[in-house]
Design an enzyme around this catalytic site. Structure first.
Site, mmCIF file in Angstrom:
data_model
loop_
_atom_site.group_PDB
_atom_site.id
_atom_site.type_symbol
_atom_site.label_atom_id
_atom_site.label_comp_id
_atom_site.label_asym_id
_atom_site.label_seq_id
_atom_site.Cartn_x
_atom_site.Cartn_y
_atom_site.Cartn_z
ATOM 1 N N ASP A 28 0.650 -1.203 -0.004
ATOM 2 C CA ASP A 28 0.034 0.042 0.063
ATOM 3 C C ASP A 28 0.893 1.404 0.020
ATOM 4 O O ASP A 28 1.999 1.218 0.595
ATOM 5 C CB ASP A 28 -0.975 -0.042 1.131
ATOM 6 N N ASP A 38 -7.021 -1.154 4.540
ATOM 7 C CA ASP A 38 -6.024 -2.431 3.963
ATOM 8 C C ASP A 38 -6.535 -3.596 4.818
ATOM 9 O O ASP A 38 -6.008 -4.753 4.115
ATOM 10 C CB ASP A 38 -4.636 -2.037 4.395
#
Length: 735
Positions: free
Chosen positions: A426, A629
């Site tokens: 990410d 996430d």
């Protein structure tokens, strides 16, 4: 088809999961059954016309487990709630109590028994010390270690002997042989052997229980994020109602600083919304009439009226909860190598013990000799080394990881970490710092950097916007004194303006400058150059002239580029995923040397991108730090969470990097490979020892005393091999 979920109690290893799933699948009408060990959760898809939930519960109870009392499930969707976490906590506490009680009692027994210490007044021909060792061992083996004996009865009843059977028969053999020896006045006792075996394996069970996931806590924390109440507007009046009473179509008021209660659409007002919990992006998003807003995001600085469009299980937050739950539940538990082999090994050992006793009795006519050799087979085959092979390596590996800022949650994570093909990062908070920082101050015309930054910060100090705070922080870092501002005005979503020392100043986006007829023609090339570097540019205007530009960006972490390069050398493909726009994402990727970029990705799509790679046969690691996430961390073969991120990301990840350094992810993979290699070595030597020693015992070359000594040596060698992890990792871990 109906889906039923319920908690199962009494499971403690991968083989328990396999047995539960097999039993559930045998029920008529069951299409699919999945049992999750960390959550203690069964998810069963079945035909209601052919089976009931009661039938499913009975299937579980028939193999010796139980079904926990029905827990309430939240309106956010089908998932386990805090009940699963509470159940896990109870089981872990019980395992801890058994392990430490057994160890405290077994240590003095081992010292007295193995050293052959005799003290105290004789009673029925034996010293008090012999009776003490016997009574304490009796208590440890039969009472503290009763789970193994009960497990053996269940396994035998279902004709599936496993590790419990070997542990039970080995310890009971040592115990009852010793009692028999006392009865016939022999002086060979093996009380302490059974006690030590029981204590060590209970200790291993505790470490296993402690490491089996707190995944349910991730879901519980996700649910806590949502607003609990909402301001409902009806007939022009406002009243506060519980969030459960909000219906699609309701008009809601959201005040500054409050959470958006449900998903909806703005019908009145303007504001900036902190959507970082969903998108992971640090910059707030400006919202106006007609824009969508999402539940649990935070309204920063303006009152909004919104129409609820999605409530309950339909909200984005609820979908994230469901994705995390599904990803965790559908993961098939890895059945430990020891459990697999024991399915064959245990019955063979039992047969060898019986055959040994029979042959020795038929050939010698000495029942004592026959019994001694049979006991030797059971004692030497008792899987103490097997029980220690995995937990000791995991203890050393995870302990070393903790010293280095790498928290590894369980042994399964170590196994997964050794065979990763693709690492997806990410962007925000993982590869970048996650906070806006001033990177460039560009004076225009006759002004200088200090003047531009001082004037800009003087205006921005009255704004709560994160970009404004970044400018103020940069001015403070250079020890610039800020000026007093008069007639301050917040231009919602665009910038701010005010009067400083008789000059009208405005700071905001280049678009705002155009709207105020302030020419930016002289600055356009510089603005484009800065924006191409993934920087947000604000312009400072004074008396209708742009006097400077301030570039703000989420800066790359110092060791991110080194981490990407190190992974590349290991043959691991790297990719970056972000909710940010394509231009910004590609600019960051270029700086880091990442070729594969996935931009403008929604939270639920992050997990889908992981699934796509997994469908191609890739073993995927995902590393992130945000709430958004969590589904991808749970879906990935290995989820790595930044310790500088949210609690929920850390709960959903398999590995947590305390210092938030991308380079630690490289080290975590190296530690995984080293530890798992050690586990395989331990298991090999433990089984090799059994294979070599059992025939010797059966042939009469090993009596129970020698067998117990050999068994102790086997266990010690496994522990010493595990401790070598620290020695081998004193230098930087191998890549």
């Amino acid at each position: 088809m109906k889906i039923a979920t319920f908690n199962i109690t009494g499971m403690h290893c991968a083989s328990c999961v396999v047995k539960s799933e097999k039993s559930l699948k045998k029920v008529a009408g069951v299409a699919e059954a999945s049992v999750n060990l960390p959550l203690k959760l069964a998810t069963v898809t079945f035909d209601e016309t052919k089976a009931s939930e009661h039938d499913l519960h009975q299937a579980v109870r028939s193999i010796g487990y139980d079904v926990a009392a029905k827990e309430n499930h939240s309106e956010h969707g089908n998932h386990p709630d805090a009940g699963g976490s509470h159940l896990h906590h109870q089981e872990m506490s019980a395992a801890r109590a058994r392990a430490w009680q057994a160890m405290v009692l077994a240590v003095p027994v081992a010292i007295i028994g193995m050293a052959g210490l005799n003290f105290g007044q004789a009673l029925y021909g034996y010293a008090l010390s012999v009776w003490l060792v016997g009574i304490v061992s009796f208590y440890i083996i039969l009472y503290i270690g009763r789970q193994f004996h009960l497990g053996m009865l269940k396994e035998i009843r279902h004709l599936s002997p496993g590790m419990d059977t070997l542990i039970s028969m080995g310890t009971l053999a040592a115990l009852f042989y010793s009692i028999w020896a006392m009865i016939i006045s022999k002086n060979e006792f093996y009380f302490e052997t059974g006690a030590i075996i029981t204590a060590l394996i209970l200790l291993g069970k505790f470490f296993e229980a402690r490491s089996t996931g707190q995944a349910s806590a991730a879901i519980a924390k996700l649910l806590e994020l949502g607003a609990k109440t909402a301001h409902l507007i009806e007939n022009g009046a406002e009243r506060e109602v519980p969030i459960e009473q909000v219906k699609a179509g309701d008009i809601l008021l959201v005040k500054p600083g409050e959470k958006i209660p449900v998903d909806g659409q703005v019908v009145k007002g303007q504001s900036s919304i902190d959507e970082s919990m969903l998108t992971g992006e640090s910059l707030p998003v400006d919202k106006k009439v007609g824009d969508d807003v999402f539940g649990a995001t935070i309204n920063i600085n303006g009152a909004l009226e919104m129409r609820a469009t999605k409530v309950g299980a339909d909200t984005v937050l609820a979908q994230i909860v469901k994705l995390v739950s599904d990803a965790q539940t559908k993961k098939a538990p890895i059945q430990k190598l020891a459990d697999k082999i024991s399915g064959i090994f245990v019955p063979i050992v039992l047969v060898i013990a019986v055959v040994t006793a029979a042959i020795w009795y038929l050939t010698t006519g000495d029942i004592s000799q026959a019994f001694i050799n049979a006991v030797a087979v059971l004692v030497i085959a008792c899987p103490c080394a097997l029980g220690l092979a995995t937990p000791t390596a995991i203890m050393v590996g995870t302990g070393l990881g903790a010293e280095r800022g790498i928290l590894i949650k369980n042994g399964e994570s170590l196994e997964k970490g050794k065979k990763i093909d693709v690492m997806i990062f990410d962007k925000t908070g993982t590869l970048t710092v996650g906070k806006p920082t001033v990177t460039n101050v560009v004076p225009i015309g006759a002004s200088d950097e200090a003047t531009v930054l001082r004037l800009g910060a003087s205006l921005e100090k009255l704004s709560e916007h994160p970009l404004a705070q970044a400018v103020v922080k940069a001015a403070h870092a250079k020890s610039l004194s800020l000026l007093e501002v008069h007639e301050f005005q917040n231009l919602a979503g665009k910038g701010v303006q005010g009067r400083v020392e008789e000059n009208v100043l405005v700071i905001g986006s280049p678009r705002l400058m155009k709207e105020l007829n302030i020419s930016i023609a002289e600055s356009e090339d510089k603005i484009m150059a800065l924006e191409s570097e993934a920087k947000t540019v604000v312009a400072l205007g004074r008396d209708n002239q742009v006097i400077g530009l301030i570039a703000i960006a989420d800066t790359i972490k110092p060791d991110a580029k080194e981490a990407i390069a190190a992974l590349g050398k290991q043959g691991i493909t790297t990719a970056m995923i972000t909710g940010d726009n394509q231009r910004t994402a590609e600019a960051i990727a270029r700086q880091l040397g990442i070729s594969q970029v996935l931009s403008e990705v929604l939270p639920q799509d992050k997990a889908n991108e992981v699934k796509k790679l997994q469908s191609l046969g890739k073993k995927v690691a995902f590393i992130g730090d945000g709430i958004n996430d969590a589904p991808a961390l749970a879906q990935a073969d290995l989820g790595i969470a930044m310790g500088t991120g949210t609690d929920i990301a850390m709960e959903a990840g398999n590995i947590v990097l305390v210092k938030g350094s991308p380079l630690k992810a490289v080290e975590a993979l190296a530690l995984s490979r080293l530890t798992f290699k050690t586990i395989k070595q331990n298991l090999f030597w433990a089984f090799a020892y059994n294979i070599a020693a059992v025939p010797l015992a059966a042939l009469g070359f090993l009596n129970p005393m020698i067998a117990s000594g050999a068994m102790a040596f086997s266990s010690t060698s496994v522990v010493l091999n595990s401790l070598r992890i620290k020695k081998r990792a004193k230098a930087p871990l191998p890549s």
